[in-house]
Design a protein around this motif. Structure first.
Motif, short mmCIF file in Angstrom:
data_model
loop_
_atom_site.label_atom_id
_atom_site.label_comp_id
_atom_site.label_asym_id
_atom_site.label_seq_id
_atom_site.Cartn_x
_atom_site.Cartn_y
_atom_site.Cartn_z
N VAL A 113 -52.33 92.29 -5.81
CA VAL A 113 -51.19 91.74 -4.90
C VAL A 113 -50.18 92.21 -4.96
CG1 VAL A 113 -50.32 89.83 -5.76
CG2 VAL A 113 -52.06 89.44 -5.72
N ALA A 114 -50.08 93.56 -5.34
CA ALA A 114 -48.66 94.55 -4.88
C ALA A 114 -48.92 95.12 -4.06
CB ALA A 114 -48.11 95.36 -5.90
N THR A 115 -49.77 95.52 -3.65
CA THR A 115 -50.48 96.35 -2.97
C THR A 115 -50.28 95.26 -1.07
OG1 THR A 115 -51.45 97.67 -4.03
CG2 THR A 115 -52.46 97.62 -1.54
N ARG A 116 -50.24 93.99 -1.34
CA ARG A 116 -50.64 93.36 -0.11
C ARG A 116 -49.29 93.18 0.06
NH1 ARG A 116 -53.97 89.50 -2.20
NH2 ARG A 116 -52.81 87.75 -2.75
N LEU A 117 -49.11 92.79 -1.09
CA LEU A 117 -47.05 92.66 -0.40
C LEU A 117 -46.65 93.64 -0.11
CD1 LEU A 117 -44.76 90.80 -0.75
CD2 LEU A 117 -44.08 91.92 -3.35
N VAL A 118 -46.75 94.74 -0.27
CA VAL A 118 -45.88 96.10 -0.02
C VAL A 118 -47.11 96.44 1.69
CG1 VAL A 118 -46.16 98.52 0.42
CG2 VAL A 118 -45.80 97.20 -1.02
N ARG A 119 -48.36 96.19 1.97
CA ARG A 119 -48.90 96.21 3.47
C ARG A 119 -47.42 94.92 4.35
NH1 ARG A 119 -53.67 95.05 2.32
NH2 ARG A 119 -53.55 92.85 3.08
N VAL A 120 -47.78 93.14 3.61
CA VAL A 120 -47.03 92.29 4.16
C VAL A 120 -45.33 93.15 4.85
CG1 VAL A 120 -46.45 90.23 4.39
CG2 VAL A 120 -48.70 90.57 3.54
N ALA A 121 -44.83 93.55 3.49
CA ALA A 121 -43.46 93.61 4.04
C ALA A 121 -43.60 94.54 5.07
CB ALA A 121 -43.07 94.06 2.22
N HIS A 122 -43.75 95.59 5.00
CA HIS A 122 -44.25 96.98 6.09
C HIS A 122 -44.46 96.45 7.43
CE1 HIS A 122 -43.33 99.92 4.82
NE2 HIS A 122 -44.25 100.23 3.21
N GLN A 123 -45.51 95.16 7.40
CA GLN A 123 -45.29 94.36 8.34
C GLN A 123 -44.37 93.65 9.15
OE1 GLN A 123 -49.39 92.01 8.15
NE2 GLN A 123 -49.97 93.96 8.62
N HIS A 124 -43.58 93.72 8.49
CA HIS A 124 -42.30 92.26 8.46
C HIS A 124 -41.31 93.11 8.74
CE1 HIS A 124 -45.12 89.00 7.46
NE2 HIS A 124 -44.26 88.49 8.83
N GLU A 125 -41.17 94.45 8.93
CA GLU A 125 -40.61 95.73 8.58
C GLU A 125 -39.15 95.19 7.74
OE1 GLU A 125 -38.42 95.36 12.61
OE2 GLU A 125 -40.50 96.33 13.55
N ASP A 126 -39.85 95.16 6.55
CA ASP A 126 -38.76 94.99 5.34
C ASP A 126 -38.63 96.61 4.59
OD1 ASP A 126 -37.36 93.91 2.73
OD2 ASP A 126 -37.99 92.19 3.36
#
Length: 205
Positions: free
Chosen positions: A108-121
């Motif tokens: 779940v944490a890995t997925r959050l990191v990926r999505v955060a990068h996609q949204h430039e966070d």
């Protein structure tokens, strides 16, 4: 980016909070199960109780970080671990369940990191990577080693004696490590007045 403004990103944040909350509760339940007559491994019980505190602090830090960035989240409905409702279980089953729970948090944490990068966070991505993912890699490795060692001890003629030896020799090292983490976390949370009181107590004793 000061705060997540994406539904997808908020969903991943809430998913991580849910998994970390369940992890904290699972370690507390495991600490109680390891004290039962059925298992009776007190060092492991102490370790899991300490981890419960350490993980609670890690979750608090994450939520504080999110709040300062203007994030909002909903408190999750938690699912108890499989061993919580079992009438009979053993040390290997509980350790395996805890390892699997940690793996789930990692995913779940890995997925959050990926999505955060996609949204430039990138700030959020960096925080989760450094504060959570790196920790999880070490924990999963430790649980896997403990499972293997405990499983081998169960194949010996005297299973209970083998598990007690593992409990003393293998778990004790992590108890010391986690104890210091809990102490350091507590010291960081102390006010200057409390720090002075502690220093005064040390000098007197």
């Amino acid at each position: 980016m000061t705060a997540p403004n994406s539904t997808a990103l908020n969903e991943e944040i809430n998913a991580l909070i849910k998994e970390m909350s369940e992890t904290t509760a699972s370690y507390f339940i495991a600490s109680l199960r390891f004290l039962t007559e059925e298992i009776n491994l007190p060092v492991s019980s102490k370790l899991f109780y300490l981890i419960h505190f350490a993980e609670s602090h890690r979750l608090d830090k994450l939520m504080d970080f999110l709040v300062t960035r203007g994030c909002t989240f909903k408190w999750p409905t938690m699912t108890p671990p499989s061993f919580a409702t079992k009438t009979h279980t053993n040390a290997v089953e509980i350790l395996t369940s805890l390892r699997d729970i940690e793996i789930r948090v990692y995913e779940v944490a890995t997925r959050l990191v990926r999505v955060a990068h996609q949204h430039e966070d990138h700030t959020l991505a960096e925080y989760v990577s450094s504060e959570i993912l790196l920790h999880l890699v070490k924990v999963i490795s430790k649980r896997s080693y403990q499972i293997t060692t405990m499983r081998r001890s169960a194949t010996k003629p005297n299973t209970e004696m083998g598990e007690c030896i593992v409990d003393r020799l293998i778990m004790e090292d992590e108890v010391k490590e986690v104890t210091w983490k809990v102490v350091r976390a507590s010291l960081r949370d102390m006010s200057p007045v409390e720090m002075k009181q502690l220093e005064s107590y040390r000098r007197k004793n």
